[in-house]
Design a protein around this motif. Structure first.
Motif, PDB file in Angstrom:
ATOM      1  N   SER A 149       0.864  -1.192   0.000  1.00 23.55           N
ATOM      2  CA  SER A 149       0.000   0.000   0.000  1.00 23.55           C
ATOM      3  C   SER A 149       0.893   1.231   0.000  1.00 23.55           C
ATOM      4  O   SER A 149       2.110   1.127   0.175  1.00 23.55           O
ATOM      5  CB  SER A 149      -0.813   0.055   1.292  1.00 23.55           C
ATOM      6  N   ALA A 150       0.273   2.388  -0.104  1.00 19.60           N
ATOM      7  CA  ALA A 150       1.016   3.640   0.068  1.00 19.60           C
ATOM      8  C   ALA A 150       1.255   3.849   1.563  1.00 19.60           C
ATOM      9  O   ALA A 150       0.466   3.367   2.375  1.00 19.60           O
ATOM     10  CB  ALA A 150       0.197   4.785  -0.499  1.00 19.60           C
ATOM     11  N   LYS A 197      -2.388  10.107   5.712  1.00 18.24           N
ATOM     12  CA  LYS A 197      -1.963   9.024   4.819  1.00 18.24           C
ATOM     13  C   LYS A 197      -1.504   9.651   3.516  1.00 18.24           C
ATOM     14  O   LYS A 197      -2.113  10.623   3.049  1.00 18.24           O
ATOM     15  CB  LYS A 197      -3.158   8.135   4.460  1.00 18.24           C
ATOM     16  N   THR A 203      -1.983   8.617   0.518  1.00 21.23           N
ATOM     17  CA  THR A 203      -3.049   8.631  -0.490  1.00 21.23           C
ATOM     18  C   THR A 203      -4.010   9.796  -0.254  1.00 21.23           C
ATOM     19  O   THR A 203      -4.434  10.459  -1.208  1.00 21.23           O
ATOM     20  CB  THR A 203      -3.826   7.294  -0.489  1.00 21.23           C
ATOM     21  N   GLU A 207       1.397   4.223  -3.948  1.00 20.45           N
ATOM     22  CA  GLU A 207       1.771   2.806  -4.014  1.00 20.45           C
ATOM     23  C   GLU A 207       2.990   2.631  -4.922  1.00 20.45           C
ATOM     24  O   GLU A 207       3.901   1.861  -4.622  1.00 20.45           O
ATOM     25  CB  GLU A 207       0.604   1.981  -4.584  1.00 20.45           C
ATOM     26  N   PHE A 218      -3.476  -1.342  -5.463  1.00 17.27           N
ATOM     27  CA  PHE A 218      -4.477  -0.288  -5.639  1.00 17.27           C
ATOM     28  C   PHE A 218      -4.828   0.088  -7.072  1.00 17.27           C
ATOM     29  O   PHE A 218      -5.861   0.652  -7.318  1.00 17.27           O
ATOM     30  CB  PHE A 218      -4.011   0.949  -4.855  1.00 17.27           C
ATOM     31  N   ARG A 265     -11.109   2.707  -2.508  1.00 14.79           N
ATOM     32  CA  ARG A 265     -10.164   2.891  -1.407  1.00 14.79           C
ATOM     33  C   ARG A 265      -9.948   1.568  -0.665  1.00 14.79           C
ATOM     34  O   ARG A 265     -10.864   0.771  -0.516  1.00 14.79           O
ATOM     35  CB  ARG A 265     -10.684   3.953  -0.422  1.00 14.79           C
ATOM     36  N   GLY A 266      -8.746   1.345  -0.232  1.00 14.56           N
ATOM     37  CA  GLY A 266      -8.416   0.088   0.443  1.00 14.56           C
ATOM     38  C   GLY A 266      -8.124  -1.038  -0.534  1.00 14.56           C
ATOM     39  O   GLY A 266      -7.955  -2.191  -0.147  1.00 14.56           O
ATOM     40  N   GLY A 267      -8.030  -0.687  -1.828  1.00 11.70           N
ATOM     41  CA  GLY A 267      -7.953  -1.705  -2.871  1.00 11.70           C
ATOM     42  C   GLY A 267      -6.622  -2.441  -3.014  1.00 11.70           C
ATOM     43  O   GLY A 267      -6.525  -3.378  -3.806  1.00 11.70           O
ATOM     44  N   SER A 268      -5.607  -2.063  -2.247  1.00 10.51           N
ATOM     45  CA  SER A 268      -4.346  -2.813  -2.345  1.00 10.51           C
ATOM     46  C   SER A 268      -4.530  -4.262  -1.905  1.00 10.51           C
ATOM     47  O   SER A 268      -3.816  -5.155  -2.370  1.00 10.51           O
ATOM     48  CB  SER A 268      -3.262  -2.178  -1.474  1.00 10.51           C
ATOM     49  N   ASP A 269      -5.478  -4.476  -1.005  1.00  7.71           N
ATOM     50  CA  ASP A 269      -5.794  -5.858  -0.606  1.00  7.71           C
ATOM     51  C   ASP A 269      -6.206  -6.687  -1.825  1.00  7.71           C
ATOM     52  O   ASP A 269      -5.907  -7.874  -1.903  1.00  7.71           O
ATOM     53  CB  ASP A 269      -6.987  -5.876   0.361  1.00  7.71           C
TER      54      ASP A 269
HETATM   55  N1  ASP Z   1      -3.641   3.635  -0.577  1.00  5.60           N
HETATM   56  C1  ASP Z   1      -4.994   3.297  -0.928  1.00  5.60           C
HETATM   57  C2  ASP Z   1      -5.946   3.829   0.111  1.00  5.60           C
HETATM   58  O1  ASP Z   1      -5.530   4.505   1.037  1.00  5.60           O
HETATM   59  C3  ASP Z   1      -5.187   1.840  -1.148  1.00  5.60           C
HETATM   60  C4  ASP Z   1      -4.806   0.942   0.007  1.00  5.60           C
HETATM   61  O2  ASP Z   1      -4.092   1.371   0.916  1.00  5.60           O
HETATM   62  O3  ASP Z   1      -5.240  -0.212   0.027  1.00  5.60           O
HETATM   63  O4  ASP Z   1      -7.125   3.632  -0.011  1.00  5.60           O
END
Ligand code: ASP
Length: 435
Positions: free
Chosen positions: A39-40, A50, A52, A115, A169, A183-187
């Motif tokens: 992730s970032a 953060k 991002t 990222e 991401f 958002r959160g898409g690195s998973d």
């Molecule tokens: N950096 C992106 C976010 O903050 C994706 C991630 O962290 O999964 O949403």
């Protein structure tokens, strides 16, 4: 056994040089940890920003603010590079961002750089290959994710590398335009990588020691979940349990890759294991999660419960107006729809009118502010009595219930202001009392 671990580190596990050193130690302590998604950088301390979030603000900013924010972002990356003792530099990349912002870069390109830069740094530090996600993750020209093409391209790209770091991401559309996941898409990227390399396990490293059985902001020191199924995890994530993106489960479930959620700060703790099917006999309930932001629309008409055509048309009306439907509850002469309030509230009267005109119902009523709460576990049906008791103890009413059509548990709707009380009461009866 291929003996490959695909590993993903969240933003808090990579927030600065010290955190990256910690993550690298974990990677290098096991040579099967070969494919790393990042992730970032996230928050370094409470109240921090953060990367991002900074990139989103930066993209929207006026020119002066833009330069100020970009400097701030660059300073963080530069400090990390310096503190890690690396010889690389991101100067050219940042110059390109300044130029490109005015000329051709879209928002998704811009915000994905968190990222991208982080992966370059981690790859350099580990001595692994850097593989750009734009070469692996595919979206169509309208921005819809393409899972089959992505799986094929990702395995092709990664088959050329023994050890690689991949930014999470984002991916690319035809022509190369960058597109991000939600958002959160690195998973999701981490899960795609795990499936593409045929990993034996997908390790998701975060700043918590696994998946909690309830939100610690609502329940004091909730029990950690040791084992959870993909379906249950998806349900809890959809309901706001913020550990693993709900869509990350799909490629993993399809390829039957077990997931382990672990804490970078406490790597020896067991974490939470996510499995296809529960084999060990455990507690009847493993987790509870809920969120507000819903409304319930009830449509009453003789025999509407069995009238598939009417239901289809109502769903069409809601779909046309961009309203997300999260549940359908059917009686004989009434059908209720739990809808996401965002995008619905401002058009509620209009939509009710439209439904009235089309279906000529006896009534269309609206419960404007609801929360949905899910209880998941091995045998939720066994615990229905306890659920009813717990809810009634809070004085709340169950507005709708879905008692586990699939495998993933029981979901109830309650008035939004009751959400915290109901979750606490459910936890006490269903999990607390079984400890
Ligand atoms: N950096 C992106 C976010 O903050 C994706 C991630 O962290 O999964 O949403």
């Amino acid at each position: 056994m291929s003996n490959i671990k695909a590993v993903k580190f969240g933003g808090s596990s990579l927030c600065d040089a010290q955190a990256i050193e910690r993550a690298a130690k974990i990677v290098l302590s096991d040579e099967t940890r070969r494919y790393i998604t990042v992730s970032a950088p996230g928050k370094r301390f409470p109240g921090d920003e953060k990367i991002t979030d900074l990139l989103y603000s930066c993209f929207r900013a006026t020119y002066d603010e833009f330069m100020f924010l970009l400097e701030k972002i660059k300073a963080r990356f530069d400090a990390t590079i310096r503190d890690l003792g690396l010889r690389m530099s991101l100067d050219d990349d940042f110059s390109e961002l300044i130029y490109g912002r005015r000329n051709y870069f879209g928002r998704d390109y811009f915000v994905s750089r968190g990222e991208f830069f982080c992966a370059k740094i981690v790859a350099d530090y580990l001595g692994f290959d850097f593989i750009d996600a734009s070469r692996c993750v595919c979206f169509d020209e309208r921005g819809a994710f393409l899972p089959t093409e992505t799986a094929a391209k990702t395995s092709r790209e990664l088959s050329c590398s023994e050890n690689a770091v991949i930014p999470g991401f984002y991916g690319s559309m035809p022509g190369g335009t960058i597109k991000t996941f939600a958002r959160g898409g690195s998973d999701i990227t981490g899960a795609i990588v795990a499936a593409a390399v045929g990993a034996d396990v997908y390790e998701n490293w975060t700043d918590v020691s696994g998946f909690m059985s309830a939100d610690p902001k609502t329940v004091h020191e909730p029990k950690k979940i040791d084992v959870i199924t993909y379906d249950e995890l998806r349900r809890l994530s959809f309901m706001g349990a913020n550990v693993l993106h709900e869509d990350a489960v799909l490629p993993l479930r399809q390829a039957c890759i077990p997931v382990i959620i672990k804490n970078t700060l406490s790597p020896d703790e067991k974490g939470t294991r996510v499995v296809y099917k529960r084999t060990e006999v455990g507690a009847d309930v493993c987790g509870i999660a809920g969120r507000g932001g819903f409304a319930i629309l009830q449509v009453g008409k003789d025999r509407i419960g069995s009238g598939t055509e009417e239901r289809k048309r109502i769903l069409e009306i809601l779909g046309r107006r961009g309203v997300g439907v999260s549940g359908i509850y059917s009686g004989i002469d009434c059908v209720a729809f739990a809808v996401e309030r965002e995008g619905f509230s401002e058009r509620a009267d209009y939509i009710r009118n439209e439904i009235s005109q089309y279906a000529e119902p006896r009534y269309v009523t609206l419960i404007p502010k609801c929360a949905l709460i899910s209880v998941v576990g091995a045998a939720p049906c066994k615990v229905l009595t306890k659920i009813f008791t717990a809810v009634s103890e809070t004085g709340a009413k169950i507005l709708c219930i879905d008692a586990g059509a699939g495998e993933e548990g029981v979901t109830i709707g309650v008035a939004e202001e009751k959400i915290q009380d109901v979750i606490r009461a459910l936890y006490k009866r269903l999990i607390g009392e079984t400890e």
